[in-house]
Scaffold this motif. Structure first.
Motif, mmCIF file in Angstrom:
data_model
loop_
_atom_site.group_PDB
_atom_site.id
_atom_site.type_symbol
_atom_site.label_atom_id
_atom_site.label_comp_id
_atom_site.label_asym_id
_atom_site.label_seq_id
_atom_site.Cartn_x
_atom_site.Cartn_y
_atom_site.Cartn_z
ATOM 1 N N ASN A 211 32.108 29.902 53.505
ATOM 2 C CA ASN A 211 31.485 28.661 52.978
ATOM 3 C C ASN A 211 31.388 27.507 53.967
ATOM 4 O OD1 ASN A 211 30.868 29.761 50.486
ATOM 5 N ND2 ASN A 211 32.927 29.373 49.720
ATOM 6 N N ASP A 212 31.864 27.685 55.206
ATOM 7 C CA ASP A 212 31.610 26.654 56.217
ATOM 8 C C ASP A 212 30.106 26.521 56.406
ATOM 9 O OD1 ASP A 212 34.149 25.841 56.853
ATOM 10 O OD2 ASP A 212 34.330 27.097 58.647
ATOM 11 N N ARG A 213 29.632 25.275 56.513
ATOM 12 C CA ARG A 213 28.215 25.033 56.820
ATOM 13 C C ARG A 213 28.119 24.808 58.327
ATOM 14 N NH1 ARG A 213 26.508 20.490 54.963
ATOM 15 N NH2 ARG A 213 24.335 21.046 54.662
ATOM 16 N N ILE A 214 27.388 25.713 58.999
ATOM 17 C CA ILE A 214 27.359 25.695 60.470
ATOM 18 C C ILE A 214 25.925 25.675 60.973
ATOM 19 C CG2 ILE A 214 27.610 28.245 60.528
ATOM 20 C CD1 ILE A 214 28.966 27.946 63.251
ATOM 21 N N ALA B 182 29.885 32.320 56.131
ATOM 22 C CA ALA B 182 29.440 30.938 56.381
ATOM 23 C C ALA B 182 27.994 30.746 55.918
ATOM 24 C CB ALA B 182 29.569 30.618 57.867
ATOM 25 N N ASP C 35 30.177 21.397 58.691
ATOM 26 C CA ASP C 35 31.567 21.670 59.094
ATOM 27 C C ASP C 35 31.646 21.954 60.592
ATOM 28 O OD1 ASP C 35 33.061 21.861 56.429
ATOM 29 O OD2 ASP C 35 31.288 23.115 56.096
ATOM 30 N N ILE C 36 30.627 22.686 61.109
ATOM 31 C CA ILE C 36 30.674 23.126 62.516
ATOM 32 C C ILE C 36 29.272 23.055 63.136
ATOM 33 C CG2 ILE C 36 31.210 25.060 64.077
ATOM 34 C CD1 ILE C 36 32.959 26.264 61.861
ATOM 35 N N GLY D 211 34.758 17.123 61.214
ATOM 36 C CA GLY D 211 34.035 18.359 61.549
ATOM 37 C C GLY D 211 34.343 18.836 62.969
ATOM 38 N N LYS D 212 33.717 19.954 63.345
ATOM 39 C CA LYS D 212 34.062 20.599 64.618
ATOM 40 C C LYS D 212 32.800 20.886 65.439
ATOM 41 C CE LYS D 212 37.684 22.766 61.949
ATOM 42 N NZ LYS D 212 38.047 23.939 61.176
ATOM 43 N N ILE E 296 36.194 29.406 62.119
ATOM 44 C CA ILE E 296 35.110 29.561 61.138
ATOM 45 C C ILE E 296 35.589 30.351 59.919
ATOM 46 C CG2 ILE E 296 34.171 31.628 62.282
ATOM 47 C CD1 ILE E 296 31.371 30.574 61.391
ATOM 48 N N LYS E 297 35.170 29.915 58.732
ATOM 49 C CA LYS E 297 35.630 30.595 57.511
ATOM 50 C C LYS E 297 34.538 30.560 56.435
ATOM 51 C CE LYS E 297 38.046 26.531 55.739
ATOM 52 N NZ LYS E 297 37.074 25.640 56.304
#
Ligand SMILES: NC(=O)c1ccc[n+]([C@@H]2O[C@H](COP(=O)([O-])OP(=O)(O)OC[C@H]3O[C@@H](n4cnc5c(N)ncnc54)[C@H](OP(=O)(O)O)[C@@H]3O)[C@@H](O)[C@H]2O)c1
Length: 327
Positions: free
Chosen positions: A145-148, A170, A208-209, A230-231, A142-143
């Motif tokens: 600006n990731d959209r989770i 995030a 993203d996640i 994506g993850k 996870i980093k």
């Protein structure tokens, strides 16, 4: 000393009992902890109900519980990282399960000093859920600006994960029911989806996640809402093949339905099976002390009312952590 023990597998109220047991023995690297508070986790009642018999073999009766906070009152000959009187917390390893007791011995390599600004009750709620959230989110890197999407933002793991993901920068979507929307928003989530009135798949898309804390259809549906590449990180779904091997499931093959979904999205899929980790506990203490993480306590029960605490947790409606105070 007194301890809460599993006496047989089955329904919670018939299978747990407060018994008189012997004081735990200390190995050279162990510390003896006077227990101040413990927190309950779904794994505990799943063990009681016999659902994990194949993975965790136990000789009954046995004392239950994995999370603990308390004070060091004795130490083994090889322990040099803790002093008598230190206020600590830990998620004990499986072979030392049994924190719901007046005293517990713990391998000192798996212990950390509790956050200075937390009560024993708050600290006891952090280890298992905090380590799980960190390990699951870091397993997919996870980093900022990731959209989770984090499912069940009001649960023990979810309420920690929201705060951790926000601290990493995030953009956080989360699901909860109507009654919990406001306080979950106050944890920092950017968009709280009320699953009673909204379809999360319509609100959170191209992510993203997805952090799957619910399993079953939520694992499969996660692939509908991640972007290409994506993850999906799960703590309640099927194992990926690498994790299955680490868990000793040598013959395990990813079900075709899941492998097709992974392939279609060129996705990463990972199950986390939480591991105790003192270094990560130390980082949790720092995050709590600097205000990035606030421990979320729902209800505090007395030791005598431990069985009621388990019955409440097993409703799957807890809002943050369910704690037993030993003092
Ligand atoms: N793999 C591992 O190492 C590991 C580690 C820890 C936990 N786990 C597993 O992860 C799961 C979550 O653990 P936890 O400690 O967070 O559980 P928990 O605290 O008992 O979760 C309770 C919360 O789940 C929410 N919830 C229930 N159904 C929901 C739904 N359909 N959608 C959204 N929210 C829902 C409830 O909110 P509402 O009342 O608003 O529905 C409640 O606040 C459990 O199955 C546990 O066994 C696995």
């Amino acid at each position: 000393m007194k301890a809460l023990q599993i006496v047989k597998y089955g329904k919670i109220k018939d299978s747990l009992s407060i018994n008189e047991v012997e004081k735990p023995s200390l190995k050279p690297n162990d510390i003896l902890v006077e227990v101040k508070a413990v927190s309950l986790n779904p794994i505990d009642y799943k063990i009681v109900e016999g659902k994990l018999k194949d993975m965790i073999s136990l000789n009954l009766p046995i004392t239950i519980g994995f999370d603990v906070s308390g004070v060091v009152i004795e130490k083994g000959a090889s322990v040099n990282n803790f002093e008598i009187g230190d206020e600590i917390y830990s998620r004990v390893p499986q072979e030392q399960m049994g924190t719901i007791a007046e005293l517990v011995s713990v391998n000192s390599d798996l212990v950390a000093k509790k956050p200075k600004n937390s009560s024993f009750e708050e600290a006891a709620g952090l280890p298992l859920t905090g380590l799980t959230a960190i390990q699951a989110l870091e397993s997919v890197g996870i980093k900022e600006n990731d959209r989770i999407l984090i499912h069940a933002g009001s649960g023990g793991v979810g309420s920690f994960a929201i705060q951790y993901a926000k601290a990493k920068g995030a953009i956080v979507y989360t699901t909860t029911s109507s009654k919990n929307v406001d306080w979950v928003k106050a944890l920092g989530a950017d968009r709280v989806i009320d699953y009673k009135t909204e379809d999360y798949k319509e609100v959170a898309k191209n992510l993203d996640i997805v952090f799957d804390t619910l399993g079953d259809e939520y694992t499969f549906d996660a692939f509908e809402i991640i972007k290409e590449g994506g993850k999906v990180t799960t703590i309640a779904g099927l194992p990926d093949e690498e994790t299955a091997k680490q868990m000793g499931m040598k013959e395990y093959k990813l079900p075709e339905k899941l492998s097709k979904l992974i392939e279609k999205k060129a996705a990463i899929y990972k199950l986390t099976w939480m591991q105790p980790d003192a270094e990560q506990l130390n980082s949790i203490s720092k995050m709590v002390e600097n205000g990035d993480i606030k421990p979320i306590v729902d209800l505090i029960y007395s030791f005598e009312d431990s069985i009621d605490a388990y019955l409440y947790l097993a409703t799957e409606r807890a809002k943050g952590k369910v704690i037993i105070s030993m003092s």
